[in-house]
Write a protein that holds these residues in place. Structure first.
Motif, PDB file in Angstrom:
ATOM      1  N   ARG A 112     -27.879  78.833 -53.021  1.00  0.00           N
ATOM      2  CA  ARG A 112     -29.292  78.884 -53.443  1.00  0.00           C
ATOM      3  C   ARG A 112     -30.119  78.849 -52.034  1.00  0.00           C
ATOM      4  O   ARG A 112     -31.265  78.969 -51.895  1.00  0.00           O
ATOM      5  CB  ARG A 112     -29.551  77.765 -54.489  1.00  0.00           C
ATOM      6  CG  ARG A 112     -29.289  78.019 -55.783  1.00  0.00           C
ATOM      7  CD  ARG A 112     -29.526  76.879 -56.606  1.00  0.00           C
ATOM      8  NE  ARG A 112     -28.964  77.152 -57.975  1.00  0.00           N
ATOM      9  CZ  ARG A 112     -29.544  77.968 -58.948  1.00  0.00           C
ATOM     10  NH1 ARG A 112     -30.837  78.378 -58.513  1.00  0.00           N
ATOM     11  NH2 ARG A 112     -29.120  78.192 -60.142  1.00  0.00           N
ATOM     12  N   SER A 151     -23.933  80.580 -60.786  1.00  0.00           N
ATOM     13  CA  SER A 151     -23.506  79.178 -61.160  1.00  0.00           C
ATOM     14  C   SER A 151     -22.746  78.627 -62.384  1.00  0.00           C
ATOM     15  O   SER A 151     -22.227  77.818 -62.459  1.00  0.00           O
ATOM     16  CB  SER A 151     -24.838  78.245 -60.720  1.00  0.00           C
ATOM     17  OG  SER A 151     -25.813  78.519 -61.995  1.00  0.00           O
ATOM     18  N   THR A 193     -20.279  82.099 -51.798  1.00  0.00           N
ATOM     19  CA  THR A 193     -19.748  81.340 -52.357  1.00  0.00           C
ATOM     20  C   THR A 193     -18.228  81.210 -52.516  1.00  0.00           C
ATOM     21  O   THR A 193     -17.605  80.092 -52.736  1.00  0.00           O
ATOM     22  CB  THR A 193     -20.209  81.714 -54.079  1.00  0.00           C
ATOM     23  OG1 THR A 193     -21.727  81.644 -53.955  1.00  0.00           O
ATOM     24  CG2 THR A 193     -19.531  80.627 -55.226  1.00  0.00           C
ATOM     25  N   SER A 250     -24.847  86.003 -51.311  1.00  0.00           N
ATOM     26  CA  SER A 250     -24.578  84.991 -52.178  1.00  0.00           C
ATOM     27  C   SER A 250     -23.091  84.910 -52.774  1.00  0.00           C
ATOM     28  O   SER A 250     -22.453  83.727 -52.735  1.00  0.00           O
ATOM     29  CB  SER A 250     -25.675  84.685 -53.387  1.00  0.00           C
ATOM     30  OG  SER A 250     -26.831  84.919 -52.842  1.00  0.00           O
ATOM     31  N   ASN A 282     -23.334  75.708 -55.400  1.00  0.00           N
ATOM     32  CA  ASN A 282     -24.699  76.226 -55.437  1.00  0.00           C
ATOM     33  C   ASN A 282     -25.311  76.311 -54.022  1.00  0.00           C
ATOM     34  O   ASN A 282     -26.355  76.304 -54.131  1.00  0.00           O
ATOM     35  CB  ASN A 282     -25.366  74.949 -56.293  1.00  0.00           C
ATOM     36  CG  ASN A 282     -25.097  74.995 -57.768  1.00  0.00           C
ATOM     37  OD1 ASN A 282     -24.697  76.071 -58.274  1.00  0.00           O
ATOM     38  ND2 ASN A 282     -25.040  73.928 -58.377  1.00  0.00           N
TER      39      ASN A 282
END
Lengths: 309, 254
Positions: free
Chosen positions: B214, B57, B157, B153, B211
């Motif tokens: 998450r 992030s 993203t 992740s 984000n």
């Protein structure tokens, strides 16, 4: 219209806001022509060329390239044409890499064809150098190579000699004439350099304020019903006064070494005799052929008068 | 496919991608050094396995800047310099050309994300050692599972990144200068980041969705993930649609 048309527009119109850039434009380019598309800066030449190639959408009107309707079948129409609008290339790539990227988009174009196109414009020896190191003339030649890659029947060039030195201009001119003669390519060239156009073009179209003023073969446009002479004399003032009072003299004006006289029909010997009889020494009478530049200014003036009326 | 290859060729030739790889590595080293000398809350769990996820992030603005620069170069600058028409004077459709540019952007973003992840592992391990597990959002994962979650992740993203990339695409088509495109894109990013404090707007913000990864590791739950995915899909579709229409109608005057 005698030949088959390589390029045709019908009622082409384009406005930007309230300003009309092109109005009711009807162009006819026959196969085999080297067609000069002439006009002063801002006359609508570049806008017209971009409409021909689908880069600008016309407000109304049609374009046909080699008989194919551009709006209906853009990909097919554009694949029969080569074009160079300005020599824009990726500066961080070499000339060869730039052509390679372009060639990939047309099926059947291999490395041999890229080398052949580079040879045609005498750019093979600098092909591996980055384009950002090229002179403007070299970029122009690379642009022509790009336009020739797909073996087009029609090549469209927008101001191909812009910014070039006399040698560069001569090189581009020779390349065009050679390709037209050897390969039968039809050229559509926009320019404001009238002398250049006169030397190579077979037909011209003259535009002003987006309107076509005239379209014809160059030799027909330069035919005149009058003769113009430059008369060299040390007594220019007296010669001018006498000439203006004579029958058959359409116009007379001062020139560098004497006067310039336009005669209706053939009256050169009478003019000479009359001046000598009045004790004006005539050193030389030099016939002046009509140039495209003169015709251009005449037609522009006529256009202005027409607009004023 | 040929158009995509052309666009990728240009991206790799321009060296910007490599430049951002170096910049991201430098940023990670600086961040790691700062954490080591002055640990923030939660930094006590940092190790080689946790560092890439911890950085994700924090390094996101770099991706937005990368996309802004890449799209500004691919669209606005090509329009300004006249090279945009090089391909359009061939039997190529405008939609095809724009799709190729977007595909090249997607590939570059994915490559950059994966390289940044690898850099995270290297820098984290260099500063804290490899460690025995991944700790993130108060949850601990075994090494193998941790690597899987980190990879997931980073790859995930790419979606919100491309959602924001689509906003930048529209800006790049409308703007005729690189500076304009980059400035407006960063401006949008700063405004949306500032609006993060307005919680009611969060579900609609593409920056907030950066984000969303998450949700894969924490207990935010799948509903949060679905809303986030819907939001991203809406950004992708709406801005893609407007971009296509705008690009198709754009008069190429230069």
């Amino acid at each position: 219209m005698s030949g088959e048309l390589a390029l045709q527009t019908r009622g082409l119109n384009k406005s930007f806001g309230k300003r009309r850039a092109v109005g009711d434009l009807n162009l006819h380019v026959e196969r085999g022509d080297i067609y000069g598309f002439l006009g002063p800066n801002g006359a609508g030449k570049t806008t017209t060329i971009r409409m021909l190639l689908g880069l600008i959408a016309p407000d109304s009107g049609d374009v046909e390239l080699n008989g194919i309707h551009v709006r209906r079948d853009f990909k097919k129409a554009i694949s029969t044409v080569g074009a160079m609008l300005d020599p824009s290339f990726y500066g961080y790539l070499s000339g060869y890499e730039n052509l390679k990227l372009i060639a990939k988009l047309t099926p059947g174009l291999d490395d041999a064809r890229i080398r052949e196109a580079l040879d045609l414009v005498q750019m093979s020896d600098r092909a591996r150098d980055k384009v950002k190191t090229y002179s403007l003339g070299m970029k122009q030649r690379l642009g022509i190579a790009g336009a020739l890659l797909n073996n087009p029947g029609l090549v469209i060039l927008d101001e191909p000699t812009n910014g070039l030195d006399p040698q560069g201009i001569a090189e581009i001119r020779d390349t065009i004439v050679r390709l037209a003669a050897e390969r039968g390519i039809t050229f559509f060239i926009s320019s404001h350099l009238l002398h250049e156009v006169e030397q190579i073009c077979t037909r011209v179209g003259i535009v002003k304020n987006g309107r076509l003023l005239v379209e014809d073969r160059v030799e027909r446009l330069l035919v005149s019903d009058s003769e113009t002479f430059e008369l060299h004399t040390p007594d220019a003032g007296r010669a001018l006064e006498l000439a203006r009072g004579m029958q058959g003299v359409r116009s007379a004006s001062a020139a560098a070494k004497g006067i310039r006289v336009e005669l209706a029909g053939t009256g050169a010997s009478e003019l000479n005799r009359a001046l000598v009889a009045q004790h004006v020494a005539v050193e030389a009478m030099i016939p002046q052929s009509r140039t495209l530049e003169q015709f251009f200014f005449d037609i522009q003036k006529a256009g202005e008068r027409h607009e004023a009326d | 496919m040929r158009l995509i290859k052309n666009e990728l060729y240009k991206v790799f030739k321009l060296n910007k991608l490599y430049f951002f790889m170096v910049i991201s590595a430098a940023l990670m080293i600086v961040q790691a050094a700062a954490e080591l000398s002055n640990p923030s809350a939660g930094a006590n769990v940092l190790n080689g396995q946790s560092f890439p996820l911890w950085m994700l992030s924090r390094i996101m603005p770099l991706f937005i800047f990368f996309m802004a620069l890449t799209l500004a170069e691919m669209i606005s600058d090509e329009y300004r310099s006249g090279t945009l028409k090089l391909f359009l004077l061939r039997p190529v459709g405008r939609i095809g050309l724009l799709n190729a540019k977007l595909a090249a952007l997607a590939v570059s973003v994915l490559i950059l994300l994966l390289v940044v992840m690898a850099e995270g592992y290297i820098v984290g391990t260099a500063f804290w050692g490899w460690g025995d597990r991944l700790v993130a959002d108060d949850a601990a994962f075994s090494t193998l599972r941790g690597i899987g979650i980190t990879l997931q992740s980073y790859a995930f993203t790419a979606l919100p990144c491309l959602g924001f990339g689509m906003v930048i695409t529209l800006v790049a088509i409308r703007s005729s200068s690189m500076g304009g495109t980059i400035g407006i894109s960063l401006g949008v990013m700063f405004i949306l980041t500032a609006l993060e404090n307005v919680r009611s707007l969060n579900p609609y913000s593409i920056v907030h969705q950066m984000n969303l990864y998450r949700s894969l590791i924490g207990d935010a739950g799948s509903s949060n993930l679905s809303v986030g995915l819907l939001n991203i899909a809406a950004y992708l579709l709406v801005f893609y649609g407007i971009s296509i229409v705008t690009f198709k109608k754009k008069d190429l005057l230069i």
